[in-house]
Design an enzyme around this catalytic site. Sequence first.
Site: not given
Ligand code: GDP
Ligand code: IMO
Ligand code: MG
Length: 435
Positions: A22-23, A26, A48, A50-51, A145, A343
């Site tokens: 969730d960094e 996406g 996963a 990815h937003t 998950t 940031l």
């Molecule tokens: P991913 O799984 O690595 O693609 O990340 P996620 O989508 O699960 O979670 C990242 C969240 O942070 C999403 O809601 C994005 O829209 C949001 N996001 C990504 N980059 C930024 C940023 O630079 N600032 C803010 N405020 N939100 C961001």
């Molecule tokens: P994205 O791609 C955050 C975590 C789960 C759990 C552990 C094992 O969005 O970054 P699993 O269902 O894979 O067996 O769960 O891994 N986890 C994630 N946490 N973002 C993800 O994907 C994750 N994929 C798995 O929360 O702790």
């Molecule tokens: Mg994510």
Amino acid sequence: MTNQISEKYGNTAVILGGQWGDEGKGKLIDIMSGEYEIVARAAGGANAGHTVYVRDPVHENETKKFIFHLMPSGMLYPNVIGVIGNGCVVHLPTLIDEIKFLKTNNIEVKGRLFISNRAHLVFEYHKIIDGLQEERKGKGEVGTTKRGIGPAYGDKMSRIGIRAGDLLDFERFEQKLRLNVTTLQTMYDFDFNVEQEIEFYRGILASVKPMIADTGALLNKANLEGKKILLEGANGTLLDIDHGTYPFCTSSNASIGGICTGTGLAPSKFTAVIGIMKAYMTRVGAGPFPTEQDNETGEMIREKGGEFGSTTGRPRRCGWFDAVASKYSADINGMTGINLTKLDVLDSLDTIKIGVSYKLNGTTLESFPHSAEILEQVEVDYIEMPGWKTDTSSAKKMEDLPPNAKAYVEKLEQLIGASIDFVGVGQKRDEMAIK
Ligand code: GDP
Ligand code: IMO
Ligand code: MG
């Protein structure tokens, strides 16, 4: 903006999660896809989320949020070809829902989405077993998950898994599915209507068949032709089955090795390895988290950063940037550049801490510990930096950032030992400061 990115990163760029997922992968993948021709997922499954925030393809002047679970995040661009590589575990009902959702938003993926014939399938019973395994662990549960990821990879490694290519011979597919269920029922106590599952797959066969392909061959051919390929990592390095915080991790290689084994592209092809790291840390699910702030600071970050899981909606645990874990991750992956995200979430803080080393019983550790038990016990040494107390959301270049924000980014760069090429300052495509 996008031209700058592909000139910098070359034809075959890898994007990887540098922390616990969730960094913000996406968002960067979506931005870069404007310039790349193929976007390929390599590992993980519908765990996963990815937003991507973009201009609404249906209602002009509105912003639309898309969350991709299995679908590569670049598919919003009509010419991008999407690949779900052999290293992924695919729950076809989820993928079909995603295809339908995109269609209702005027985005057609027919003819441009391919699933590896070697990718393993996730069935409904894998989800049931995921739940049963968690129950058996009791207090030691991973907090998965519940998408059936571990059990599907378990079948793959035990050599009893069923792959997308098996659907091409439906009679054999049926036999394998029945055998798989009976085998698993000897290990776990669950009821399952296998005939209903088979009928579901018979029903979707005609629409799925054209997507099943030898994606390793497809990617290597495209690479030889000089096509631009983006490799979309899922999950995060600290969740990697080998390098992550085992057993509190996922069941695949979310780091660089998984990109090679999960696509069939050799490491010598990669022109860049871009790590995505948040300006602080989050984690969903159980497991050690040395810099966690289970207090007002953590609560503030969660609220301001909207830190709730994209897949499960669970509140994410939040804490300060952990330079020990993040450097470990940069080293494991050989990151050539970093996209520091979110940031802006720290904009209002007076001071910001960074975890710079771990101590165990008073002794500073030399490396990131292998054991979750040790990691639970470490004491973190922090440095503290002044906040910038300024809205950063309109910064387009690194120089636009307030001096204290720039100093924070440069400090992280120095601690991680890799260049921070982009800084995310908001959710939207253009909310990004470039070096
Ligand atoms: P991913 O799984 O690595 O693609 O990340 P996620 O989508 O699960 O979670 C990242 C969240 O942070 C999403 O809601 C994005 O829209 C949001 N996001 C990504 N980059 C930024 C940023 O630079 N600032 C803010 N405020 N939100 C961001
Ligand atoms: P994205 O791609 C955050 C975590 C789960 C759990 C552990 C094992 O969005 O970054 P699993 O269902 O894979 O067996 O769960 O891994 N986890 C994630 N946490 N973002 C993800 O994907 C994750 N994929 C798995 O929360 O702790
Ligand atoms: Mg994510």
